[in-house]
Design an enzyme around this catalytic site. Structure first.
Site, PDB file in Angstrom:
ATOM      1  N   GLY A 129       0.826  -1.198   0.000  1.00  0.00           N
ATOM      2  CA  GLY A 129       0.000   0.000   0.000  1.00  0.00           C
ATOM      3  C   GLY A 129       0.865   1.253   0.000  1.00  0.00           C
ATOM      4  N   CYS A 130       0.290   2.354  -0.444  1.00  0.00           N
ATOM      5  CA  CYS A 130       1.066   3.592  -0.585  1.00  0.00           C
ATOM      6  C   CYS A 130       1.474   4.173   0.771  1.00  0.00           C
ATOM      7  CB  CYS A 130       0.283   4.610  -1.406  1.00  0.00           C
ATOM      8  SG  CYS A 130      -1.404   4.906  -0.843  1.00  0.00           S
ATOM      9  N   PHE A 131       0.519   4.323   1.705  1.00  0.00           N
ATOM     10  CA  PHE A 131       0.872   4.778   3.048  1.00  0.00           C
ATOM     11  C   PHE A 131       1.901   3.835   3.668  1.00  0.00           C
ATOM     12  CE2 PHE A 131      -3.385   6.990   3.394  1.00  0.00           C
ATOM     13  CZ  PHE A 131      -2.870   8.251   3.618  1.00  0.00           C
ATOM     14  N   ALA A 132       1.635   2.537   3.540  1.00  0.00           N
ATOM     15  CA  ALA A 132       2.501   1.535   4.164  1.00  0.00           C
ATOM     16  C   ALA A 132       3.923   1.627   3.640  1.00  0.00           C
ATOM     17  CB  ALA A 132       1.941   0.135   3.935  1.00  0.00           C
ATOM     18  N   THR A 133       4.080   1.890   2.346  1.00  0.00           N
ATOM     19  CA  THR A 133       5.423   2.014   1.777  1.00  0.00           C
ATOM     20  C   THR A 133       6.191   3.145   2.446  1.00  0.00           C
ATOM     21  OG1 THR A 133       4.748   1.116  -0.373  1.00  0.00           O
ATOM     22  CG2 THR A 133       6.728   2.470  -0.332  1.00  0.00           C
TER      23      THR A 133
END
Length: 320
Positions: A129-133
């Site tokens: 996921g983008c936030f997770a990255t």
């Protein structure tokens, strides 16, 4: 390499098209979209007029080497049931269905900065996921060193493209423009992704990760502020991050103050590390549609195929 994209009418599908059409080692042969089947791809992705003559198709055909799944969350599993994929094909899923290790599937979590060597040996990748990255990039060096000792707070402001192409009451222009709001406070679906990598590197870590997601009034990018306890000096922390990312071409540790524009339209992530009164503060920036989605998906394809990790991904930023 012949590539097929399922769910090619959305934001991530469009970004993949733009990347793969100019990639020196790939040829896009199929772009799937049930809602747009039969229409030229350039009717949706209008900047591709004069560049691509592809048309959207409804059904997957057998002539491909790699398949990217860019459909909505919860749809990839059904697609794979309806379209059995031979073991020799590469599959990169950009949804959240296969991001967590399970005996029920063979997908590898595709964060190269965490497990590059495992990705190289895989054929099925679950794109992060983008936030997770962005948050994981700020924490991986600390976790590997065993330096995480307390609660983590991550405040992340995201662009409107992170919500997808279909408008909603909190994504349409009139509401989002000149506005900020918090959503999914402490419950965002990307938090478990952070725990998965952190606890792999530092198994004894059991403190809360508090995430504050903020809707920004700009189209693309994520700007994150991560803070946690530390007993180490700023010099030690900076060196730790530089050593960790020395062999990762898309993650840059900088001493300059960060802003969002330097990463927009690139596959790069920038990190800045500071010490503040017993706390370490990490600023993390990336483009949610590229390093946070489609660019990272191509990065994973490059690793699996044995190509240079940066192939087809040197993009110029939007400065002004």
């Amino acid at each position: 390499m012949k590539v097929a994209i399922a769910g090619g009418a959305g934001y991530t599908g469009g970004e993949l098209l733009r990347l793969l059409l100019q990639h020196p080692k790939t040829k896009v042969t199929q772009v799937l979209s049930r809602s747009q089947a039969g229409q030229p791809v350039c009717t949706i992705h209008q900047d591709l007029e004069g560049i691509s003559t592809l048309e959207f198709k409804e059904d997957l055909e057998a002539d491909y080497d790699a398949l990217f799944l860019c459909m909505g969350h919860g749809r990839s599993g059904q697609f794979l049931e309806d379209n059995p994929i031979p073991d020799d094909k590469i599959v990169v899923d950009l949804s959240n269905e296969f991001r967590f290790a399970s005996p029920d599937h063979q997908f590898t979590y595709g964060l190269p900065e965490w497990q590059k060597e495992k990705i190289k040996k895989s054929r099925k990748i679950a794109n992060p996921g983008c936030f997770a990255t962005g948050i994981q990039l700020a924490l991986l060096p600390l976790a590997q060193a065993g330096w995480l000792t307390g609660e983590i707070t991550a405040t992340s402001i995201t662009g409107s493209t992170g919500a997808g192409q279909r408008p909603s009451p909190t994504t349409h222009f009139s509401w989002r423009n000149n506005n900020l709001s918090i959503y999914k406070l402490g419950t965002h679906q990307h938090i478990p992704e952070v725990y998965q990598s952190v606890q792999d590197l530092q198994p004894d870590y059991d403190h809360p990760v508090i995430m504050v997601p903020v809707r920004g009034d700009f189209p693309r990018g994520i700007f994150s502020s991560i803070i946690t306890d530390t007993s180490h000096s700023e010099a030690e922390l900076v060196q730790l991050f530089k050593d960790y990312y020395a062999d990762h071409p898309f993650t840059i540790v900088t001493s300059q103050d960060l802003d969002l524009k330097r990463v927009v339209n690139t596959n790069r992530a920038y990190l800045k590390v500071d010490k503040i009164k017993g706390k370490v503060h990490i600023t993390s920036t990336l483009d949610n549609l590229l390093k946070g989605a489609s660019g990272q998906a191509v990065q994973n394809l490059n690793l699996i195929a044995g190509w240079e990790e940066t192939t087809g991904l040197i993009l110029k930023p939007t400065i002004y």
